[in-house]
Write an enzyme that holds these catalytic residues in place. Structure first.
Site, PDB file in Angstrom:
ATOM      1  CD1 TRP A   1       8.055  -1.973  -1.610  1.00 43.29           C
ATOM      2  CD2 TRP A   1       8.717  -1.357  -3.661  1.00 43.29           C
ATOM      3  NE1 TRP A   1       7.924  -3.059  -2.446  1.00 43.29           N
ATOM      4  CE2 TRP A   1       8.324  -2.712  -3.703  1.00 43.29           C
ATOM      5  CE3 TRP A   1       9.178  -0.760  -4.833  1.00 43.29           C
ATOM      6  CZ2 TRP A   1       8.362  -3.468  -4.869  1.00 43.29           C
ATOM      7  CZ3 TRP A   1       9.217  -1.514  -5.995  1.00 43.29           C
ATOM      8  CH2 TRP A   1       8.811  -2.859  -5.994  1.00 43.29           C
TER       9      TRP A   1
ATOM     10  CD  GLU B   1      -8.503 -10.872  -4.265  1.00 49.79           C
ATOM     11  OE1 GLU B   1      -7.743 -10.835  -5.241  1.00 49.79           O
ATOM     12  OE2 GLU B   1      -8.392 -10.109  -3.295  1.00 49.79           O
TER      13      GLU B   1
ATOM     14  CG  HIS C   1      -7.354 -30.330 -17.952  1.00 49.30           C
ATOM     15  ND1 HIS C   1      -7.465 -31.242 -18.973  1.00 49.30           N
ATOM     16  CD2 HIS C   1      -8.609 -29.888 -17.696  1.00 49.30           C
ATOM     17  CE1 HIS C   1      -8.732 -31.337 -19.343  1.00 49.30           C
ATOM     18  NE2 HIS C   1      -9.447 -30.525 -18.576  1.00 49.30           N
TER      19      HIS C   1
ATOM     20  CD  GLU D   1      -1.944  -9.598  -1.329  1.00 42.75           C
ATOM     21  OE1 GLU D   1      -1.197  -8.825  -1.915  1.00 42.75           O
ATOM     22  OE2 GLU D   1      -3.174  -9.504  -1.411  1.00 42.75           O
TER      23      GLU D   1
ATOM     24  CE  LYS E   1      -5.920 -10.146  -0.717  1.00 44.96           C
ATOM     25  NZ  LYS E   1      -6.377  -9.436  -1.845  1.00 44.96           N
TER      26      LYS E   1
ATOM     27  CB  CYS F   1       8.964   5.832  -1.640  1.00 44.61           C
ATOM     28  SG  CYS F   1      10.144   4.754  -2.429  1.00 44.61           S
TER      29      CYS F   1
ATOM     30  CG  ASN G   1       6.778   7.776  -4.671  1.00 47.64           C
ATOM     31  OD1 ASN G   1       7.172   6.653  -4.948  1.00 47.64           O
ATOM     32  ND2 ASN G   1       5.512   8.151  -4.792  1.00 47.64           N
ATOM     33  N   GLY G   2       9.591   7.374  -6.786  1.00 53.09           N
ATOM     34  CA  GLY G   2       9.560   7.166  -8.233  1.00 53.09           C
ATOM     35  C   GLY G   2      10.874   6.580  -8.715  1.00 53.09           C
TER      36      GLY G   2
ATOM     37  CE  LYS H   1      -4.217  -0.698  -0.402  1.00 54.57           C
ATOM     38  NZ  LYS H   1      -4.849  -2.034  -0.425  1.00 54.57           N
TER      39      LYS H   1
ATOM     40  NE  ARG I   1       2.964   6.558  -1.422  1.00 52.90           N
ATOM     41  CZ  ARG I   1       2.156   6.721  -2.445  1.00 52.90           C
ATOM     42  NH1 ARG I   1       0.851   6.724  -2.256  1.00 52.90           N
ATOM     43  NH2 ARG I   1       2.615   6.867  -3.664  1.00 52.90           N
TER      44      ARG I   1
HETATM   45  O1  M6R Z   1      -4.272   0.072  -6.695  1.00 53.61           O
HETATM   46  P1  M6R Z   1      -4.525  -1.028  -7.686  1.00 53.61           P
HETATM   47  O2  M6R Z   1      -5.876  -1.616  -7.538  1.00 53.61           O
HETATM   48  O3  M6R Z   1      -4.253  -0.612  -9.094  1.00 53.61           O
HETATM   49  O4  M6R Z   1      -3.472  -2.132  -7.314  1.00 53.61           O
HETATM   50  C1  M6R Z   1      -3.339  -3.298  -8.067  1.00 53.61           C
HETATM   51  C2  M6R Z   1      -2.540  -4.336  -7.334  1.00 53.61           C
HETATM   52  O5  M6R Z   1      -1.248  -3.863  -7.077  1.00 53.61           O
HETATM   53  C3  M6R Z   1      -3.195  -4.743  -6.029  1.00 53.61           C
HETATM   54  O6  M6R Z   1      -4.486  -5.200  -6.221  1.00 53.61           O
HETATM   55  C4  M6R Z   1      -2.368  -5.852  -5.325  1.00 53.61           C
HETATM   56  O7  M6R Z   1      -2.440  -7.021  -6.074  1.00 53.61           O
HETATM   57  C5  M6R Z   1      -2.852  -6.062  -3.898  1.00 53.61           C
HETATM   58  N1  M6R Z   1      -1.737  -6.270  -3.044  1.00 53.61           N
HETATM   59  C6  M6R Z   1      -3.745  -7.223  -3.743  1.00 53.61           C
HETATM   60  O8  M6R Z   1      -4.129  -7.469  -2.451  1.00 53.61           O
END
Ligand code: M6R
Length: 618
Positions: free
Chosen positions: A76, A491, A514, A498, A495, A2, A102-103, A613, A27
């Site tokens: 969040w 990756e 496989h 998400e 992308k 958050c 936050n937490g 994030k 966040r």
């Molecule tokens: O801040 P971090 O690099 O530790 O975050 C790790 C993941 O949460 C972050 O890479 C997440 O997978 C992203 N949404 C990817 O785009």
């Protein structure tokens, strides 16, 4: 997870708090709320939805904006579904105290039951409402001021928190505290105003002076008097240092781009230069990285390197595995931090652990670091956010210097992490003699060209957009790559998933037969990395296999390729580079395709559903 923000001072607090929430929305963004104190009363406005929804409510009633003190929250959800009631801020039962948090309070259930036996009732399902009532109860029983009550209450709390608490019976102060979740305090001139936020972005235009609380610290912020920081557990006073912020307002604005993600994709050439600037010195034939230089013997004597990370950073770690093993001949294991921390891993003092994290706040990565350190390993951090928890927790490290990344989908974080890992691998290879001087030099010269090559690739955006338009309605996609480009396939799939919510899987190209090959039909787009040096002929065979099953092939090839062009439905060219550096280029078209598909599907590119994030909870 958050975002929290607050203001106490002489200005109108509302614009500061609401704009701060907009900057922190990366966040978490399933609900938002604000409390304004007008000198007599606390006005609470909160709603499920985004900060813009909150603004609509507040705009309906001007008196909701009045006051020189305010705290706000963008959520969040963890405990309790996203709805108006569960949104923060939360009042204590007496209505005197208010909190943003936050937490996660892990023992909230036990605390709640205890409070219920003492007659407390709760409106929301949140752990946060439990905490504010616990603070109220302590304050009443101990007959103490807010700061002391917060401190005592927190000694009974298990979990993570960054909190800001206000007491309307003592309206010249704010109390903030942290454990495991970040909090920054902006300090105004002569202590006449203070800002509180999960990161410094909400107060950049007001002050460049900030204090970052450490874990288990509590600050009592008093207008006109200043800040007193204490250790929560032993009550000792802390001499908190004021840091000068380097971040600029420009860096956290969209700068003419429609979305932060697009801006950040386009920032990659500069971000990579910023990553290697001052470190990579091709004319002198050296790489300077103090965190590595100062600990060279640990790296050289390591039995193995263990890379821990989550999400995109984990993918960068996988590229790192290929780099370290290929260049420096050091065995590498790459682990999801979330698995590593709970599987009783065998770690010794001969292990070097590299923790990668853009935010430097990811809870699982942080916990994995603590575990590795407790077993005697040397832990090296690769973070973007300066002064973040992971940067502070690690024994040494290297920042990526990518600048703020605000789009939830990581882009420039990925390429700059790979750049840092390449520099470390090259440096170790030189030191160990596993790369010849000329090969080392060749790498430096070639890496130096990457930023301009990415610039060149960003110009093909229109043709990438055309490809995106063809496949935007796909429901499943495959991403294939080999060697250094296998992690890029993972990756690329992440992308797409998400931000467009299209199901996608990344695979090593040779693994296709496989299992995933069963999925291929004329409706399946398959993105294949087929650059000229990475097992090219073998990947071409895989492409043939896809073709004969009518799959649609979008291939990433090296400039001048003719063979794949004849078979694939679409090709995207990358400039010539060394195989180990291709991930820095092959990832660019995948970022752009995901971006354009998400825009075409009308998705919220910068704030995809359910995501945040920085994942500061387990
Ligand atoms: O801040 P971090 O690099 O530790 O975050 C790790 C993941 O949460 C972050 O890479 C997440 O997978 C992203 N949404 C990817 O785009």
């Amino acid at each position: 997870m958050c975002g929290i923000t607050g203001y106490i001072g002489y200005r109108d607090a509302y614009p500061i708090v609401i704009n701060g929430l907009k900057r922190l929305e990366y966040r978490g963004y399933d609900s938002a709320g604000i409390m304004m104190y007008d000198g007599k009363e606390m006005k609470l406005s909160k709603t499920k939805g985004k900060v813009s929804d909150l603004e609509l409510i507040v705009n309906n009633e001007e008196k909701r904006k009045v006051g020189k003190i305010g705290i706000g929250h963008t959520r969040w959800a963890t405990h309790g579904v996203p709805n108006d009631t569960n949104s923060h801020p939360h009042f204590s039962e007496s209505g005197d105290l208010v909190i943003v948090h936050n937490g996660i309070i892990e023992n909230y259930d036990t605390l709640k039951k205890e409070l219920v036996t003492r007659g407390y009732t709760f409106k929301s399902d949140t752990d946060t409402e439990v905490l504010i009532n616990l603070i109220q109860e302590v304050k009443k029983n101990e007959d103490c001021k807010l700061g002391k009550a917060v401190q005592l209450a927190l000694t009974s709390v298990v979990g993570a928190y960054a909190i800001a608490v206000f007491d309307k019976t003592k309206p010249d102060e704010l109390v903030v505290a942290r454990l495991g979740s970040p909090i920054a305090i902006g300090v105004g001139k002569e202590n006449n105003e203070f800002f509180v936020a999960s990161d410094a972005s909400p107060f950049l235009e007001y002050t460049k002076n900030a204090i970052y609380l450490e874990d288990e610290e509590l600050a009592i912020i008093k207008i006109g008097k200043g800040i007193k920081v204490r250790k929560i557990m032993d009550d000792s006073l802390v001499d908190a240092t004021i840091q000068k912020l380097k971040m600029s307002l420009e860096q956290i604005e969209k700068g003419g781009y429609e979305h932060f993600m697009l801006k950040e994709i386009h920032e990659q050439p500069k971000a990579i230069i910023d990553t290697y600037r001052g470190r990579m010195l091709p004319d002198q034939g050296i790489i300077k990285m103090s965190g590595v230089d100062d600990n060279m013997s640990k790296f050289l004597n390591a039995d193995r390197i263990i890379i821990i990370a989550c999400g995109t950073s984990w993918h960068a770690g996988l590229v790192g595995e290929y780099l370290f093993e290929d260049m420096a001949r050091i065995p590498v294991e790459v682990e999801y931090a979330s698995e590593f921390r709970y599987r009783n891993p065998i770690i010794t003092s001969k292990d070097v652990v590299i923790a990668i994290s853009q935010s430097g706040e990811t809870a699982d990565t942080l916990a994995a670091i603590k575990l590795a350190k407790s077993k005697g390993a040397f832990v090296f951090g690769v973070c973007n956010v300066v002064g973040s928890s992971i940067a502070r927790e690690t024994d040494a490290g290297a920042y990526t210097h990518a600048g703020p990344e605000i789009g939830v989908a990581s882009t420039k974080a990925f390429t700059t992490q790979i750049t840092v890992l390449s520099l470390i691998a090259l440096k170790l290879a030189k030191e160990k003699g596993t790369l010849s001087t000329s090969a080392f030099q060749n790498y430096l010269r070639t890496l130096e060209l990457i930023p301009s090559q990415i610039e060149q690739m960003l110009k093909i955006d229109d043709s990438v957009k055309e490809i995106a338009a063809v496949y935007k309605d796909a429901t499943n996609c495959l991403y294939l790559g080999r060697g250094f480009n296998f992690p890029v396939a993972l990756e690329g799939a992440l992308k797409l998933k998400e931000i467009s919510y299209i199901h996608a899987e990344g695979y090593p190209a040779a693994e296709m037969k496989h299992g995933p090959i069963a999925l291929i039909d004329e409706n399946m787009p398959i993105f294949v990395i087929a650059t000229n040096k990475g097992h090219y002929e073998k990947v071409v065979s895989n492409i043939q296999e896809i073709k004969s099953r009518s799959g649609k092939i979008i291939a990433i090839v090296t400039e001048g390729d003719t063979q794949v062009k004849e078979i694939a439905d679409h090709v995207i060219e990358i400039p010539e580079t060394m195989e180990a550096l291709t991930p820095l280029l092959t990832t660019i078209p995948f970022q752009l395709i995901s971006y354009h598909i998400a825009v075409m599907l009308n998705k919220n590119v910068d704030q995809p559903r359910n995501l945040a994030k920085s994942v500061t909870v387990e």
